[in-house]
Structure formats: structure tokens, C-alpha cells
Design an enzyme around this catalytic site. Structure first.
Site, PDB file in Angstrom:
ATOM      1  N   GLU A  54      10.803  15.035  16.086  1.00  0.00           N
ATOM      2  CA  GLU A  54      10.822  14.053  14.696  1.00  0.00           C
ATOM      3  C   GLU A  54      10.253  15.632  14.076  1.00  0.00           C
ATOM      4  O   GLU A  54       9.120  15.739  13.840  1.00  0.00           O
ATOM      5  CB  GLU A  54      11.049  12.730  13.828  1.00  0.00           C
ATOM      6  CG  GLU A  54      11.188  13.116  12.622  1.00  0.00           C
ATOM      7  CD  GLU A  54      10.624  11.325  12.257  1.00  0.00           C
ATOM      8  OE1 GLU A  54       9.562  10.960  12.349  1.00  0.00           O
ATOM      9  OE2 GLU A  54      11.870  11.146  11.425  1.00  0.00           O
ATOM     10  N   CYS A  61      13.968   9.904   7.424  1.00  0.00           N
ATOM     11  CA  CYS A  61      14.195   9.344   8.640  1.00  0.00           C
ATOM     12  C   CYS A  61      15.152   8.927   9.032  1.00  0.00           C
ATOM     13  O   CYS A  61      15.247  10.176   9.973  1.00  0.00           O
ATOM     14  CB  CYS A  61      13.422   7.849   8.258  1.00  0.00           C
ATOM     15  SG  CYS A  61      13.874   6.985   6.332  1.00  0.00           S
ATOM     16  N   LYS A  86       0.524  -1.468  -0.065  1.00  0.00           N
ATOM     17  CA  LYS A  86       0.503  -0.173  -0.100  1.00  0.00           C
ATOM     18  C   LYS A  86       1.039   1.497  -0.051  1.00  0.00           C
ATOM     19  O   LYS A  86       1.996   1.544   0.945  1.00  0.00           O
ATOM     20  CB  LYS A  86      -0.491  -0.359   1.560  1.00  0.00           C
ATOM     21  CG  LYS A  86      -2.104   1.584   1.238  1.00  0.00           C
ATOM     22  CD  LYS A  86      -2.602   1.736   2.537  1.00  0.00           C
ATOM     23  CE  LYS A  86      -1.627   2.694   3.444  1.00  0.00           C
ATOM     24  NZ  LYS A  86      -1.661   3.814   3.188  1.00  0.00           N
ATOM     25  N   GLU A 105      10.066   1.111  10.128  1.00  0.00           N
ATOM     26  CA  GLU A 105      11.886   1.624   9.439  1.00  0.00           C
ATOM     27  C   GLU A 105      10.582   2.469  10.088  1.00  0.00           C
ATOM     28  O   GLU A 105       9.906   3.034   9.377  1.00  0.00           O
ATOM     29  CB  GLU A 105      11.687   0.869   8.794  1.00  0.00           C
ATOM     30  CG  GLU A 105      13.610   1.838   8.151  1.00  0.00           C
ATOM     31  CD  GLU A 105      13.433   3.425   7.834  1.00  0.00           C
ATOM     32  OE1 GLU A 105      13.279   3.873   7.275  1.00  0.00           O
ATOM     33  OE2 GLU A 105      13.289   3.759   8.985  1.00  0.00           O
TER      34      GLU A 105
END
Lengths: 501, 496
Positions: free
Chosen positions: A401, A300, A191, A266
Site C-alpha cells: 500500500e 484506505c 485519540k 479497519e
């Protein structure tokens, strides 16, 4: 019966036909719920087109297709070498269509076209070729035990793999997932992110053209809360791989528990970049720039916390600013001189701006940037490259983040302090060390609590080298030979050669 | 200087290179010599090719050394891999031409030659996949040391290949050598120089830089010996007879102690138990000795059948052998073509005579087939004893011996009673028999309920005097790399 495809003309003049359906069993089909996703061009906030979005029922159909394909002799009995040959063929087809795929990627995601073509697409092709080479090299072991037992291990596919990928590198993330999964003989339901649903649809056609048997690769668009959750909690999915935020990663992990599916994650990062007093400051500043401003900070492993030795902190800050001013060029992603495009969506844009505001409120100092920067006719989710100093570890901008072109810097005195600051985070994805001292480089690399350490570079990735996080940055590894582990299981076979009861 | 000539085969007409391929150029030998290659089907010369002498070997080695330190050192592992997979694709594209050359020069049936080409391309593609996956290890000894290993290329590799599977042997050697970053000087067999030269043109098309692959046509005693004793060749790989293998090993020792891998002869036992599936076993036993006209190092030339099924087996085996079509390689139904050369033909016929003279019984065959070309009838001897020449020595032709055994131990003992140890096979439906006997046979490959099935993924090589080292699979990489250990101290001095 609707067409399920659309003719498009991109801002750079490229015309192409794009399928819009859900790709299940090598066919494009409508969503059973009628739900759709409309994709927005983040550079000018205009609609591109509308595509089908999968419901939980569609996920069921995709999983069923994947299960049939997994049990079908055409895939199950296909020699491993032939799986590799299909992957080599797919890579060559992608190469042929690279400029269209890069066009779609830039239009949908906002990254500069030169980057999409020369970096993202190059990586996609490389990943498929790399894993094509592994397909027929997955060895089990023969293990000496006693003369009455012949023991050996088989490496077998895991089964139906659900894969949920993010919007920051849509095609590259698809390649990282599909490459090893298919090399190992699994079947897949993948997806794409709702922010970037388009490039995977074009890729689906190439999957079909390559000749993968129907049902081996199923590609869906859909929302996380419906389609994503349906995949993660599906009783007939054997494994889930997710790349995205840590908070969603935790949700996925909980959902996966329903049938104890094998899981790799991840997730996020707040990666530290440490500049020691003996570093080549010029190079450190260039890499630091790339490490946070690349992809508009939507990486990331962005090295978003720069820890600089106090003796060089001031001059480093000046260098970093200079590099931003001389190389960071915001603009139309299709302009070859643009180095930074917009953030991917309005939601991301607002999020990043709110962090900048928070930083101001918390008392940090902005030495450059800190503002939106509408570049394309006064529109677009552009944010200027931003540096914060005078930060404290207690600040939100220090801990959380941000996922935008915003970097915080802070000084340190000793190596131990640098390590303590660097490791003081729930994340552990990437880190970077700049020094010319050989011993220090390796010593610090060993002590940093991250899945990847870059010595004298940042975000200098390589598909042949494993990648992943420790702590709350992830579970498992992707890429390299390690990446195969997530997609194969070890079965031990014990043959009794005469032990009688 | 084009150095090619047009050759017409029954299936294709093509341009055949006839020079030496050195440093990306086609050249004549320094001594200006040429030699003819003969078509074993009609005993007529096909074409004369240029011959490499020791001076040409020198030039090729220099070119390989230059490329090794220059362009090839700068070529990324992934790029090496791409070139090999591209070369594999080119083999597939040119399959009709390559197969025709092989059938013309070697004499094998065209259908077999096509299978050889497909196997060669698959081998190259397989090693293309390894090129960027040559990993070393990081080994944790103590916190003050970073230890890691590098698997570096050995260097300039001399490779000497035989005539029984010219193209396949070419790919078995070049695949792993190039994948791991070496450069090569490869000498083809004097009986079959043609396909290797054509393959060199495909190397150019695949983008392999000049000097990385050098192909020489020539003779063992001159060019081959020059390679084995060359002071600037880092490694020699040889496939051929045990006798020549010995001289290669000696030459390597006397010169610069170059690394050596050898793949030599065999006298492989093919063991059929009472509980074997007889129809299948017969098919495999027939294939085991008569495939490639018996010209396989791993041929199942000593057949041992358990006494309970011996009589039935031998009748059915004779009947099956009679169905092997011996004839023109380019004819559709041909299974067995001519032996590769007059020399081989004479040698095999001499063994057949020796068998007859020693009192062995000819169950079938034993004579020449036809009156033109080096064709020999598929031959089965029975009533043999272990001390007979035909039981001890490698015949390398369509000649086998068949004898009966009582017990498993007897079969294993007989199977292992040889200085060779290349391959063996066990035919049985009993799981434990299969595993137990395979474990005890001293052979580099043991086939269970099959024969001669070789895969580029599975290692192949000999025990005892059948060779040194393993080719194919991941294991071949070790033949072409050397391990360097790096120990990096991350602390201060240890001693005052």
C-alpha cells in the site's frame, strides 16, 4: 495556569479560537507529561500551533472518567431516544460550525477546502443524524424454547470504548466511531492522529455544548506509541476500534489480548479496479481517477491497482492520462480550483516518493507524473499524479500500500485471470468492476475477496451501507446497521418458569 | 384566500386554519359545506370548518398520487427522515398552541394535552429515524441466482382517525406512512377537526412537499366512506369503533381490495392478584379507566380483583376515584374533562342507566357532573354479571365494573371472555404469575403492574375483533410497505 486555547487565523482569513488541551470529563486539561504535538500545514510546511499530547497517565484519567460516566445514572439511565436527540443536536451544531471545521481540516490535513466542506463535513453531519435515528431501535429478541422457559436477549452497550483514528479524514473518522458508539450507550476515549490533531479539539467544544454528560466523550491527542498503546493495552477499556495501517493494526490486536478486549480494525488496502472489454471506458477512467487521486491517494480503499482487459488497455491508459491532465489540479488547498492537495506530512511524502523510486528500480514504466511538485511558493508535500505500467505482481509497488497518488496498471485476458490477479493480495478492503454485462457484474462481485465491491463506480461510499475488510484489511464492519454490532453486546436472559430439580 | 380564523382559548390566542389542506393549498369543499365543532366544556360551537365530500376526496387522492409518482419518489429516504424530525421539532416549538387546541376541541385537561403533543412529536421523530433504514434482504438460494427483496411503499394511503387523541392518532398514522415513502389522505374525526389542520401548517414549515400530506375535515358516512371505497387508494388505515371498522373492511373488499389495517374497540380486563402491591395497583386501575375520561380504546373497563384483597381494594379504589378532579380542561388541577360530544354523553348515560336497570350496584358516581358541559361522574359498578350490557359492550366513558375472582384460571377465562382483544393488565409481585398470565391473555398489549403506558417504540394493536395489524414500533413499517422479491439469474437458460 496557561490558557489552553489559541486564537488562530487560517490562510482563508477565518479567525477562530481553538482549545489545545486534552478533553477529559468535559474539561480541557494539560498533559501530565508536558508532551506536546506541533501541527504542520502540509501545503507550505509552516507550523500552525502546538497542542497537548496525552501520556499513559492521561489515558488513565480519561478511562477513569469514561468508566464513571458509564456507571453514572445520567448516562446509564438515559432513555435511548434521548441519546438519539443528543446526536441530532450535535449534528445541527456541527452544521452551524461547518465552515470553521472545514477550514481547520484543510489547514491541518491539506485536503481542498471545497472537499472538506462539501464532502467531509457533509458526511460527518449525515453520520451523526443516521446513528441518532438508530439509538432507540436496538432490539433484542424473544425466542420460543419450551413452556418452562422465557428466553429473551438484551442489547447492551459494550462499555468503555477506546477509539484510535487516522489522519486521512480526521472528522469523518471521528464521526464513524462516535456515532454508533454513543447511539448504543457506550462511553468513549478517542485519540486523533498526531498528524492531524486540530479539528477534533474544536469538535470537543461542540460535544460539551450539545450536553453529553461529563466523561461520556473524552478526546485526546497523542502519539501512537504512548497514548495509542496505553489505550489498546488498558485493563479497563472494554473495546478497541482502530483505523490505520495493517502493521499497527496487528500491534493493536496483540495489545488488546491483555484483557481480551473486543476489537474491530479497519486497516490497509491495495484495492483492485477491473475494467472489462465491454466497460464504458470513459466512465471507468473517471471513476478510476477518483478512486486513486481523491484525497491525494490517502484513502484506505483507494483502487490503486487497475486491471484492464488487454483489448482496451492502451485506450484506457490514454483516457486515464487525459483525465489526470484535464482535472487533476494541484495547488493551495484553499483555492477553490484545487482538486489535489499535498500529502499530509513529510514522512508520508518521503514514503510515497520512495515507492515511486522503487517502482523505477524494479523496472516498471511511469507514463505520467512520478515527481514531487512543490506548488505553494516552492514548498508543500505535493506529488504529481503518477501512473505505472509494465508492472509485475512480484513488484513492491504492486503488493504494498503506497497511500499516495500513485496507481499501477496491468492487463489481463480472461475473467478468471482478472479475479486471480485481483485476489492475489493479503488485503481485501475494496474492489471495483466495470462492465455492462449484468451476469458478469454480479458473478464477479460475488467472487472478489473484499469487504466492498463497487460495480461501475469506485470509492462511491454511503454511510448507510456497511464497510470493512476481509483478510488483512480488517476485522468487523463499520457504518450501516452492521456498524452497531461492534458497539453492543447480546445478553441472553433465561427465566425459569417452573423447571424444578 | 386565507381560510383562517382567530380563536381565543383560555391559554393562547392563535390563527386556526379552517379549510381543507389539499396539494399544499388551503381550499373550501367543492360542495361549499361547512360544519361546526363544539366545545364540550360549555356545549358552544367553537368555529365552523370546511367539510370534505367525495369530490374533495377525489381531488386529494389525485394530488397524493401525483406527489407519490413525482416529487416524493424523487425525495431521498434520508430527506424524508429529516422532514419528519423537523416536523417533530416544530410540534415541540408549538406545544402550547397545539395543546390548547386539543383541550378546547376534545375537552381533555391541558396537562394531558401537553403530554399528547410531546408523545406525538416523539412518534414523528422516531419514524424520522427509520426513513433511511428500510432494509430488504439478500437470500442465498444457489450460486446462479441473486435474490433480494425490496420494501417498497404501498402508495396512496387513506387514513381515518378518531377524536379521542386527535394529534397523537395523526402522528401514529403519518409517521410510518411518510417514513416509508407513501403519500396520505387523512380524514380527522368530525368531533375534533382543529389540531390536525394546525398540524398541516407545520407540515408546510417542515418542507414536506405539496400533495404528500392531505388533511380533510369531514364525516365518516361521506368522506370516510369515499376514502374506504376509492379505486385509487392503495391502503386504508382506520382507528375507531369495531362497527365502523367492519364497514371499512367491506368497502375495501368491494372496491379494489385495498390493504386494510384497523385499530378498533376494546373491553379490556384489568386483573389484580392477592399478592399485588395494592397501593400501586389502585393507582394504575384508576388511571386505566378514568384516564382520558374513559375514552381509550384500551381502557381497563373490567376490573377483576382476587377475593383475598377485594374488600380492601374496593374501598381504597372508591377513595382514590373521589380524588380525580373533574372540571374545566384549562384549570390547573383538572384530571378529567367533559366527554367529547352530546352523542357520546348520551350513549354513556344510557349505559349507566342500563347498568342500574340490570341490577348492578353503583359504588360511586352514576350521574352527570355539574349542569353544563358533557361531564360525567367517574362511575364504578359492582355486583355485575357477565351477560350484562355494561360487561359486554364498550362504553367509552368513565365507567367501569369491578368483580372478584378466586383462581388464576378463573381470571384468565373471564378476561378472555370477550369478542375484543386489545389490551389487558396483570397486577402481581410474583414473576411467574406475571409471565404465565400474560402469555395466556388474548390481547395485543398486556401491561404488567401498569396500565395505559404506550410507547411509540412498542407495537400496539388488537387480537380478535379489536383490530388487524400493529401500529407503532418497527412493526408499523410493515403496514406501509410491500415486499417485492427480485430473482436475478446469473447463468444461462435452464430449459433447452
Amino acid at each position: 495556569m496557561s490558557k489552553l486555547s489559541v486564537d488562530l487565523k487560517a490562510p482563508n482569513g477565518r479567525s477562530f479560537n481553538l482549545p489545545t488541551g486534552l478533553f477529559i470529563n468535559n474539561e480541557f486539561v494539560k498533559s501530565s507529561s508536558g508532551q506536546t504535538i506541533t501541527s504542520i500545514n502540509p501545503a507550505n510546511e509552516e507550523e500552525i500551533c502546538t497542542v497537548e499530547a496525552a501520556s499513559a497517565l492521561d489515558v488513565d484519567k480519561a478511562v477513569e472518567a469514561a468508566r464513571s460516566a458509564f456507571n453514572d445514572p445520567s448516562w446509564r439511565n438515559m432513555p435511548a431516544t434521548d441519546r438519539g436527540i443528543l446526536l441530532y443536536k450535535l449534528a445541527s451544531l456541527i452544521e452551524l460550525h461547518a465552515s470553521i471545521l472545514a477550514t481547520i481540516e484543510t489547514w491541518d490535513n491539506g485536503k481542498p477546502y471545497t472537499v472538506a466542506l462539501n464532502e467531509d463535513l457533509a458526511e460527518v453531519i449525515f453520520v451523526f443524524r443516521y446513528y441518532a435515528g438508530w439509538a432507540d431501535k436496538l432490539h433484542g429478541d424473544t425466542i420460543p424454547t419450551t413452556s418452562q422457559k422465557f428466553a429473551y436477549t438484551l442489547r447492551q452497550p459494550v462499555g468503555i470504548c477506546g477509539q484510535i483514528i487516522p489522519w486521512n479524514y480526521p472528522l469523518a473518522m471521528a464521526a464513524w466511531k462516535l456515532g454508533p458508539a454513543l447511539a448504543c450507550g457506550n462511553t468513549v476515549v478517542i485519540k486523533a492522529a498526531e498528524q492531524t490533531p486540530l479539528s477534533i479539539l474544536y469538535l470537543a467544544r461542540l460535544i460539551k455544548e450539545t450536553g453529553f454528560p461529563r466523561g461520556v466523550v473524552n478526546m485526546l491527542n497523542g502519539y501512537g506509541r504512548t497514548a495509542g498503546a496505553a489505550i489498546a493495552s488498558h485493563m479497563d477499556v472494554d473495546k478497541i476500534a482502530f483505523t490505520g495501517s495493517t502493521s499497527i493494526g496487528k500491534e493493536i490486536m496483540k495489545m488488546a489480548a491483555v484483557n481480551m478486549k473486543n476489537i474491530t480494525l479497519e486497516t490497509g488496502g491495495k484495492s483492485p479496479l477491473i475494467v472489462f472489454e465491454d466497460a464504458d471506458l470513459d466512465q471507468a477512467a473517471r471513476w478510476a481517477h477518483l478512486g486513486i487521486m481523491g484525497n491525494a491517494g490517502q484513502i484506505c480503499t483507494a483502487t490503486s491497482r487497475i486491471l484492464v482487459h488487454s483489448s482496451v488497455a492502451a485506450s484506457f491508459a490514454v483516457k486515464l492520462q487525459d483525465i489526470i491532465h484535464s482535472t487533476s489540479k494541484l495547488g493551495d488547498p484553499f483555492d477553490p480550483f484545487t482538486s489535489q492537495g499535498p500529502q499530509v506530512s513529510k514522512a508520508q511524502y518521503e514514503r510515497v516518493l520512495s515507492y515511486i523510486e522503487a517502482g523505477r528500480r524494479e523496472g516498471a514504466t511511469i507514463i505520467t507524473g512520478g515527481t514531487p511538485a512543490p506548488e505553494c511558493g516552492g514548498k508543500g508535500f505535493f506529488i504529481s499524479p503518477t501512473i505505472f505500467t509494465n508492472t509485475k505482481p512480484t513488484m513492491n509497488i504492486y503488493q504494498e500500500e503506497i497511500f499516495g497518488p500513485v496507481v499501477i496498471t496491468t492487463p489481463f485476458e480472461t475473467e478468471d485471470e482478472a479475479l486471480r490477479l485481483a485476489n492475489d493480495t493479503t488485503y481485501g478492503l475494496g474492489s471495483a468492476v466495470f462492465t455492462r454485462d449484468l451476469e458478469r457484474a454480479h458473478r464477479v462481485a460475488a467472487r472478489l475477496e473484499t469487504g466492498t465491491v463497487w460495480v461501475n463506480s469506485s470509492n462511491d461510499g454511503d454511510v448507510r451501507v456497511p464497510f470493512g475488510g476481509v483478510k488483512q484489511s480488517g476485522i468487523g464492519r463499520e457504518l450501516g446497521e452492521e456498524g452497531l454490532r461492534a458497539y453492543s453486546t447480546v445478553k441472553s436472559v433465561h427465566v425459569n418458569l417452573g423447571m424444578r430439580l | 384566500m386565507s381560510l383562517t380564523t382567530k380563536i381565543e382559548t383560555p391559554s393562547v390566542t392563535y390563527e386556526q386554519p379552517i379549510g381543507l389542506y389539499i396539494d399544499g393549498q388551503w381550499v373550501k369543499g367543492k360542495e361549499g359545506k361547512t360544519f361546526e365543532t363544539i366545545n364540550p366544556t360549555n356545549e358552544k360551537p367553537i368555529v365552523a370548518v370546511h367539510e370534505a365530500g367525495p369530490d374533495d376526496v377525489d381531488i386529494a387522492v389525485s394530488a397524493a398520487r401525483k406527489a407519490l409518482n413525482g416529487v416524493w419518489a424523487d425525495t431521498l429516504p434520508s430527506a424524508r427522515g429529516r422532514m419528519l424530525t423537523k416536523l417533530a421539532d416544530l410540534f415541540d416549538e408549538h406545544i402550547d398552541t397545539l395543546a390548547a387546541i386539543e383541550s378546547l376541541d376534545n375537552g381533555k385537561a391541558l396537562s394531558m394535552a401537553k403530554a399528547d403533543v410531546a408523545a406525538s412529536s416523539a412518534c414523528l421523530r422516531y419514524y424520522g429515524g427509520w426513513a433511511d433504514k428500510i432494509h430488504g434482504k439478500v437470500i442465498d438460494t444457489d450460486p446462479e441466482t441473486l435474490n433480494y427483496t425490496r420494501h417498497e411503499p404501498i402508495g396512496v394511503c387513506g387514513q381515518i382517525i378518531p377524536w379521542n387523541f386527535p394529534l397523537a392518532m395523526w402522528s401514529w398514522k403519518i409517521g410510518p406512512a411518510l417514513a416509508t415513502g407513501n403519500t396520505v389522505v387523512l380524514k380527522t374525526a368530525e368531533q375534533t377537526p382543529l389540531s390536525g389542520l394546525y398540524a398541516a401548517t407545520l407540515c408546510e414549515k417542515a418542507g414536506i412537499p405539496a400533495g404528500v400530506v392531505n388533511i380533510l375535515s369531514g364525516f365518516g358516512k361521506t368522506a370516510g366512506a369515499a376514502i374506504a371505497s376509492h379505486m385509487d387508494v392503495d391502503k386504508v388505515a382506520f382507528t375507531g369503533s369495531t362497527a365502523v371498522g367492519r364497514t371499512i373492511l367491506q368497502a375495501a373488499a368491494k372496491s379494489n381490495l385495498k390493504k386494510v389495517t384497523l385499530e378498533l374497540g376494546g373491553k379490556s380486563p384489568n386483573i389484580v392478584f392477592n399478592d399485588a402491591n395494592i397501593e400501586d395497583a389502585i393507582s394504575w386501575v384508576n388511571f386505566g379507566i378514568f384516564f382520558n375520561h374513559g375514552q381509550c380504546c384500551c381502557a381497563g373497563s373490567r376490573i377483576y380483583v382476587q377475593e383475598g384483597i377485594y374488600d380492601e381494594f374496593i374501598e381504597k379504589f372508591k377513595a382514590r376515584t373521589a380524588k380525580n378532579v373533574v372540571g374545566d380542561p384549562f384549570a390547573k388541577d383538572t384530571f378529567q374533562g367533559p366527554q367529547v360530544s352530546q352523542l357520546q354523553y348520551d350513549r354513556i348515560m344510557a349505559y349507566i342507566k342500563a347498568g342500574k336497570d340490570a341490577g348492578a350496584k353503583v359504588e360511586t358516581g352514576g350521574e352527570r357532573h355539574g349542569d353544563k358541559g358533557y361531564f360525567i361522574q367517574p362511575t364504578i359498578f359492582s355486583g355485575v354479571s357477565d351477560d350484562m350490557k355494561i360487561m359486554q359492550e364498550e362504553i367509552f366513558g368513565p365507567v367501569c365494573s369491578i368483580s372478584k375472582f378466586k383462581t388464576e384460571d378463573e381470571a384468565i377465562k373471564a378476561g378472555n371472555e370477550t369478542t375484543y382483544g386489545l389490551a389487558a393488565a396483570v397486577h402481581t409481585t410474583d414473576l411467574n404469575t406475571a409471565i404465565r398470565v400474560s402469555n395466556k391473555l388474548k390481547a395485543g398489549t398486556v401491561w404488567v403492574n401498569n396500565y395505559n403506558l404506550i410507547s411509540y417504540q412498542v407495537p400496539f394493536g388488537g387480537f380478535k375483533e379489536s383490530g388487524i395489524g400493529r401500529e407503532l414500533g418497527k412493526y408499523a413499517l410493515a403496514n406501509y410497505t410491500q415486499v417485492k422479491s427480485v430473482r436475478m439469474r446469473l447463468g444461462s437458460a435452464l430449459f433447452g
